[in-house]
Enzyme design. Sequence first.
Site, mmCIF file in Angstrom:
data_model
loop_
_atom_site.group_PDB
_atom_site.id
_atom_site.type_symbol
_atom_site.label_atom_id
_atom_site.label_comp_id
_atom_site.label_asym_id
_atom_site.label_seq_id
_atom_site.Cartn_x
_atom_site.Cartn_y
_atom_site.Cartn_z
ATOM 1 N N HIS A 89 -0.254 5.275 -3.731
ATOM 2 C CA HIS A 89 -1.177 4.265 -3.250
ATOM 3 C C HIS A 89 -2.093 3.942 -4.419
ATOM 4 C CE1 HIS A 89 -3.931 2.299 -0.558
ATOM 5 N NE2 HIS A 89 -3.213 2.628 0.496
ATOM 6 N N ASP A 126 0.798 -1.221 0.000
ATOM 7 C CA ASP A 126 0.000 0.000 0.000
ATOM 8 C C ASP A 126 0.833 1.275 0.000
ATOM 9 O OD1 ASP A 126 0.880 -0.545 2.554
ATOM 10 O OD2 ASP A 126 -0.818 0.391 3.518
ATOM 11 N N ARG A 176 6.277 4.753 3.851
ATOM 12 C CA ARG A 176 6.239 4.733 5.310
ATOM 13 C C ARG A 176 6.453 3.319 5.871
ATOM 14 N NH1 ARG A 176 -0.030 6.018 5.106
ATOM 15 N NH2 ARG A 176 -0.924 3.951 5.393
ATOM 16 N N ASP A 177 6.359 3.218 7.170
ATOM 17 C CA ASP A 177 6.599 1.925 7.812
ATOM 18 C C ASP A 177 5.334 1.080 7.743
ATOM 19 O OD1 ASP A 177 5.166 3.630 9.408
ATOM 20 O OD2 ASP A 177 5.992 2.886 11.290
ATOM 21 N N GLU A 178 4.983 0.679 6.537
ATOM 22 C CA GLU A 178 3.788 -0.138 6.389
ATOM 23 C C GLU A 178 4.017 -1.174 5.290
ATOM 24 O OE1 GLU A 178 0.184 1.837 7.056
ATOM 25 O OE2 GLU A 178 -1.016 0.357 6.002
ATOM 26 N N ASP A 232 -7.352 -3.387 -0.788
ATOM 27 C CA ASP A 232 -6.673 -2.579 -1.790
ATOM 28 C C ASP A 232 -6.432 -3.432 -3.034
ATOM 29 O OD1 ASP A 232 -6.265 -1.831 0.920
ATOM 30 O OD2 ASP A 232 -4.568 -0.558 0.410
ATOM 31 N N TRP A 241 -12.222 -6.591 2.922
ATOM 32 C CA TRP A 241 -10.811 -6.991 2.997
ATOM 33 C C TRP A 241 -10.736 -8.510 2.814
ATOM 34 C CZ3 TRP A 241 -11.915 -2.174 3.736
ATOM 35 C CH2 TRP A 241 -10.904 -1.205 3.673
ATOM 36 N N GLU A 281 -3.168 8.244 -1.368
ATOM 37 C CA GLU A 281 -3.960 7.378 -0.486
ATOM 38 C C GLU A 281 -5.300 8.032 -0.143
ATOM 39 O OE1 GLU A 281 -2.097 6.869 3.314
ATOM 40 O OE2 GLU A 281 -3.211 5.025 3.751
HETATM 41 C C1 RAM Z 1 -4.211 2.021 5.692
HETATM 42 C C2 RAM Z 1 -3.923 1.928 4.234
HETATM 43 C C3 RAM Z 1 -4.314 0.602 3.664
HETATM 44 C C4 RAM Z 1 -5.710 0.239 4.087
HETATM 45 C C5 RAM Z 1 -5.785 0.191 5.583
HETATM 46 C C6 RAM Z 1 -7.129 -0.136 6.134
HETATM 47 O O1 RAM Z 1 -3.165 1.479 6.395
HETATM 48 O O2 RAM Z 1 -4.588 2.962 3.582
HETATM 49 O O3 RAM Z 1 -4.200 0.670 2.289
HETATM 50 O O4 RAM Z 1 -6.125 -0.975 3.526
HETATM 51 O O5 RAM Z 1 -5.405 1.436 6.102
#
Ligand code: RAM
Length: 910
Positions: free
Chosen positions: A777, A486, A490-492, A499, A551, A756
């Site tokens: 994103h 995504d 950042r730290d993700e 998504d 999801w 995003e």
């Molecule tokens: C955020 C991002 C990600 C999304 C979640 C719920 O971390 O936008 O893409 O799926 O939230």
Amino acid sequence: MTHTLEQNLLRPYGLQTEQRHEPLGVGEHHPRLSWKLQSDRRGAAQSAYRITAAQRVADLDDATRLLWDSGRRESGDGLLVRWDGPVLQSATRYHWRVEVWDETGAAAGQAQSWFETGLLRRDDWTAVWIGRDPASLPHVDPPQDREPEEANGFEAPPLYLRREFELAQPPVRARLYATAHGIYEPRLNGSRVGDAELAPGWTEYQQRLQYQTYDVTSLVREGRNALGAIVADGWWCGHVGFDPRRPAQHYGECPGFLAQLVIDFADGSQRVVATDGGWAESPGAIRSADLLMGQHFDAREHVAGWDSPGGGDGFQPVAVLDTEPGPLVAEPDHPVRVTRDLPAMQVNRRGAGRFIVDFGQNLVGRVRLTVRDAAAGRRIVLRHAEILTDGELYLDNLRRARATDVYTAGGEQVEVFEPQFTVHGFRYLEVDNYPGELAGTDVVARVLHSDTPWTGHFECSDQMVNQLQSNIAWGQRGNFVAVPTDCPQRDERLGWLADAQIFTPTASRNADVSAFFARWMRDVVDGQDAGGAFRDVAPVVSLSREAAPAWGDGAVIIPWHLWRTYGDRRVLERCFDAMAAWVAHIKRHNPDLRWRHRTGNSYGDWLQLEVTTPRDLLSTAYFARSTQIVAQAAEVLGRHEQAAQHQALHTAIRAAFIESYVGDDGTVEGGTQTGYLLALAFGLLPQELVPKAVEHLAADIEKRGNKLTTGFVGVALLCPVLADHGRADLAYALLHQTEFPGWGYSIRHGATTIWERWDGWTDHSGFQSATMNSFNHYSLGSVGDWLFGRVAGIDQASGSVAYRELLLRPLPGGKLTWARAEQETVRGQVACGWSIADGRITVTVTVPPGSTASLEIPTPEPGSVRESDAVAADQPGVLGVEASAAGAILRLTSGRYTLTAVAPGGTFTD
Ligand code: RAM
């Protein structure tokens, strides 16, 4: 039109094994073979094929030496034909040829290809894991204020590993099979092996660890050789996701390496050099490397020749790790690679030795920096950001990701730094403490992503829409890095299921993502618990709750899309039980068929604006959708009883949806755009209420001044639903909207990727909260499917699989005077484009051999359709022309067509 005989011949091309071109290291025991077809002859189609296979190319011409001969099989398809030859041997190359017969029964073209198997059996592996003994590591609490390279609280630099060996004769063939706990770069006799980045990629490591296969024949030589590798933390033991704990919790504490070099000689003998206690290790010039934090290279520590014969000063015996080889699998998809370089667009000096570089494009990758005349020990610091504020990097949205690379100079006249074990999302780079003036030619951005072959092209007359398509494509490149992620900055960087499901239809326009998603679906299924619940992300890290509505449903929607787009039945077979278990899980906890319980983090229509779509409405709509797909998938797989059960369940959920959320006047509870879109797109309304619901939806958009409120979930449905229900005008109004919120708003403010959030940055409030604000994103870019599918007009009929029955529906509208798209599908080239000039519309289409098309030409005079001044209905390949409400509908066989007709009126709004 005159064509040469050659062009008219029906020819197979683009041969693939397991959805890749000439793959090394195939792990399937029955790999599937595919080909596409081309011909300039209208109506060309395959009526039969024959596959032959042999171990040597020459043997393909010798019937007595064939390994496998499928015989002539009557079939129009070249899609994923299962290997039915003898049991495959490990590490063996198989050549195969396909011959086809055309629609008249005449022998037509042929083509050949090959694949090579990997190590198919467990006992093919003699290698053992080597690395650093975890007990020898200093354990330090995560420091708060250290230099970046020390900040991960685990001061173990990447492993440098090596071993020498001697060969008495030159090799005829050599293959390296390798993988790591961490990410690795293999080295052989001083050279890097292969071009894979971040190998072995990221999978649910406890279930499956991928090994890579490299052809190293040209690198191995008679005499002394040195095999080596550098192994960094990567996903295995580096920082992953937003979990602030030191990573060891995810997979393991230390990097490790497993490799086997298999060398064949002319006399038939073989030598295997595998990882074992005979290897040596040492720290090297890379002092630290982490995917999120960055990499530090200290050139003073570089030992030239460490990976060549005779090198290896200071190396110590390696630790043999007491680890099972583990669940090794052959890598089934395209590796991450550097796919292009972007030069610096602008370099600004911001102080002594400090420069800001603009690459003109938000991207994902790393930088290559050339340093001249730096004194040994000079620390040059590189930081990365997506945005500038007041000419300086905006770093707040990176959260804990430091995205900082450090180069400590070695004192050479010219030095080149390029970190290979980290990846950043950036458009801007700050270079600090650079000696002298930084020339634009001394810095380049290297773009990397999973190297899924690019298959789509979309273009139209409006530059803003073209920029949108470009932003969507860059969002895809940047976020398809080993898994669909995504937020690359950042730290993700997690594999979020919603998504992915929202974006898969767009992704599969732009690129061949069949192998990429089929592989990731295994991670998704691995993440399912015994009760049938998926997780929000795959591989599962950081998030332990059951998946939220929209999801978890990604695990049902994506396999179905892969079946429809690529004809991949096996992915459906492999996912089916998990898909059905997910639906059963929802039903078990929600016996009244409204999905209100066990909704995990229930994100709703994530990042919607101003409104709140009722969560249980959204959930129940997805429950219905997933159930319907399971019913359809069951039918495809011949599980008729399950199909009937799920069909009945779907009917009941739909009735519950109507009862709870739909008013007699066609209103949908909550009154949000997404509520209407879900109800309309998923077929959840009584037929007679559909026009009313469309009116309510349109009224909401209009009352806001042609503005949207949709978040991730609703946005993908917005333009398609409007266009399919007679409101193409509104779909185009939203597409062209340049006021907040809309795609055009971000583009007007210089976006080169999809954001995003609609309000990532606005005139009225500046930046959104830095706690969650990615500027790269793909979710809101899911409109890309509609650009290809309606604006240009490439789609397939509802029951069609793999573009067998095309639905070509160009949709002139908005500001556009022309649009076109081309797509390399699994059957061959599909194209559709239109232009309007001088009161006439011209439509050009390409239908691949074996496909048929229904082409809708929007014209007020269906009788006006012509091809080269002739009445269309009389042309070869045209099976019929009918009038319809939309204009003229032509039934076409394969071929290229250019048709004209009287143009629809009232198209131009500008
Ligand atoms: C955020 C991002 C990600 C999304 C979640 C719920 O971390 O936008 O893409 O799926 O939230």
